[in-house]
Design a protein around this motif. Structure first.
Motif, PDB file in Angstrom:
ATOM      1  N   ARG A  89     -22.737  -4.309  44.838  1.00 43.55           N
ATOM      2  CA  ARG A  89     -21.579  -3.610  45.393  1.00 43.55           C
ATOM      3  C   ARG A  89     -21.836  -2.885  46.718  1.00 43.55           C
ATOM      4  NH1 ARG A  89     -17.539  -1.886  41.852  1.00 43.55           N
ATOM      5  NH2 ARG A  89     -16.841  -0.458  43.493  1.00 43.55           N
ATOM      6  N   TRP A  90     -23.085  -2.738  47.131  1.00 42.69           N
ATOM      7  CA  TRP A  90     -23.321  -1.988  48.369  1.00 42.69           C
ATOM      8  C   TRP A  90     -22.959  -2.869  49.550  1.00 42.69           C
ATOM      9  CZ3 TRP A  90     -23.247   2.733  49.629  1.00 42.69           C
ATOM     10  CH2 TRP A  90     -23.793   3.197  50.834  1.00 42.69           C
ATOM     11  N   PRO A  91     -22.010  -2.453  50.391  1.00 41.44           N
ATOM     12  CA  PRO A  91     -21.482  -3.347  51.428  1.00 41.44           C
ATOM     13  C   PRO A  91     -22.225  -3.323  52.753  1.00 41.44           C
ATOM     14  CG  PRO A  91     -20.176  -1.338  51.359  1.00 41.44           C
ATOM     15  CD  PRO A  91     -21.229  -1.202  50.287  1.00 41.44           C
ATOM     16  N   ASP A  92     -23.230  -2.471  52.904  1.00 36.01           N
ATOM     17  CA  ASP A  92     -23.870  -2.281  54.204  1.00 36.01           C
ATOM     18  C   ASP A  92     -25.328  -2.727  54.180  1.00 36.01           C
ATOM     19  OD1 ASP A  92     -21.544  -1.078  55.223  1.00 36.01           O
ATOM     20  OD2 ASP A  92     -22.125   0.872  54.404  1.00 36.01           O
ATOM     21  N   PRO A  93     -25.902  -2.984  55.357  1.00 42.58           N
ATOM     22  CA  PRO A  93     -27.346  -3.247  55.408  1.00 42.58           C
ATOM     23  C   PRO A  93     -28.125  -2.034  54.907  1.00 42.58           C
ATOM     24  CG  PRO A  93     -26.284  -3.807  57.506  1.00 42.58           C
ATOM     25  CD  PRO A  93     -25.274  -3.059  56.698  1.00 42.58           C
ATOM     26  N   VAL A  94     -29.308  -2.295  54.368  1.00 41.04           N
ATOM     27  CA  VAL A  94     -30.178  -1.207  53.910  1.00 41.04           C
ATOM     28  C   VAL A  94     -31.270  -1.020  54.956  1.00 41.04           C
ATOM     29  CG1 VAL A  94     -31.694  -0.368  52.096  1.00 41.04           C
ATOM     30  CG2 VAL A  94     -29.712  -1.780  51.507  1.00 41.04           C
ATOM     31  N   PRO A  95     -31.238   0.067  55.719  1.00 42.72           N
ATOM     32  CA  PRO A  95     -32.223   0.237  56.797  1.00 42.72           C
ATOM     33  C   PRO A  95     -33.605   0.523  56.232  1.00 42.72           C
ATOM     34  CG  PRO A  95     -30.880   2.208  56.577  1.00 42.72           C
ATOM     35  CD  PRO A  95     -30.289   1.187  55.649  1.00 42.72           C
TER      36      PRO A  95
END
Length: 285
Positions: free
Chosen positions: A261-267
């Motif tokens: 569900r996490w919609p963003d890149p993981v830095p």
């Protein structure tokens, strides 16, 4: 009764509204049948403001998706607490603050567990009123006290907490609302009444999340409500280790903390000047 809740206390109604919305999704990560009644009328109104800031009309989203984050956070800590409860040594679980949490009602717990909920009197009174006669499925102890008070540990002990036995603590949605010194102080006080081997979990943002320009739309909503974000750290493991824990931290979207569900890149942790959230979990040394 909601008029008696202050700005920080009302954020619990936002969390309840987010959980109610998640419960209605076909791809929901959990089901909380109590969330809607706990959110009342104020919770959905707060959520509408967050949605307007998160998903602005005609512009791309630049801040974290609060609905996705809250769904992941709730499921992550659901799983964390239930894994802890599988340990035969686990007899005490403490939510501090408890807010509008309904895990004592909606999840199954072993008979040996005592479940403690610490929160301000107004919050627990509101929650009791909204839940009516709904009975928790666990030995449930309410501790009506502010975590900044000088003697909340005494109230917890009076409710049946035994500091000589291992415990599991969850500090959810707390640390970024309080000054850094208070965050250290609360963690130290929790550690002081936690037996070796006790578990702890919490969520916290990094320092950049409090200052980056593109975070301003979301930060302004909380500031306008009277509950600004005050504390973040880029070294969550070090924060907890300085208070007596061995700790690990995961970012939403990493393995074990995404649930699709996490919609963003993981830095990567080496990247600077990016917003982050951490799920921290550890054991008392």
């Amino acid at each position: 009764m909601t008029a008696a809740l202050d700005a920080v206390e009302r954020t619990a109604l936002l969390t309840a509204a987010l959980r109610a919305a998640e419960t209605l999704r076909e791809d929901r990560l959990y089901e909380d049948p109590y969330a809607a009644v706990l959110a009342g009328e104020i919770g959905p109104a707060l959520l509408a403001e967050i949605r307007n800031a998160t998903f602005p009309a005609g512009r791309e989203r630049s801040v974290p998706s609060t609905p996705d984050y809250n769904a992941i956070r709730t499921r992550f800590f659901d799983d964390y607490l239930q894994r802890a409860a599988e340990d035969p040594a686990t007899t005490q679980i403490v939510l501090a603050p408890a807010g509008m949490d309904s895990r004592a009602h909606r999840l199954t717990w072993p008979d040996r567990v005592r479940w403690f909920e610490i929160d301000r009197p107004a919050v627990l009174a509101y929650k009791e009123e909204r839940l009516g006669g709904a009975a928790p499925g666990v030995d449930h102890r309410k501790v009506a006290v502010d975590l900044t008070s000088p003697d909340w540990e005494q109230s917890l002990r009076a409710a049946g907490y035994d500091p000589t036995l291992p415990s599991t603590w969850l500090l959810e949605g707390l640390l970024y609302y309080i000054p850094e010194a208070d965050a250290h102080r609360i963690l130290q006080r929790v550690a002081a009444i936690s037996a070796p081997g006790s578990r702890i979990a919490a969520d916290i943002v990094n320092s950049a999340a409090l200052t980056l320009p593109h975070m301003r739309a979301l930060l302004d909503v909380f500031a306008d409500w009277g509950c600004p974000w005050l504390f973040g750290t880029d070294e969550p493991e070090a924060l907890f280790e300085s208070c007596g824990y061995t700790a690990q931290a995961l970012q939403p979207g990493e393995e074990g903390a995404g649930f699709g569900r996490w919609p963003d890149p993981v830095p990567p942790r080496t990247e600077r000047d990016v917003r982050r959230v951490f799920f921290v979990h550890g054991r008392r040394r």
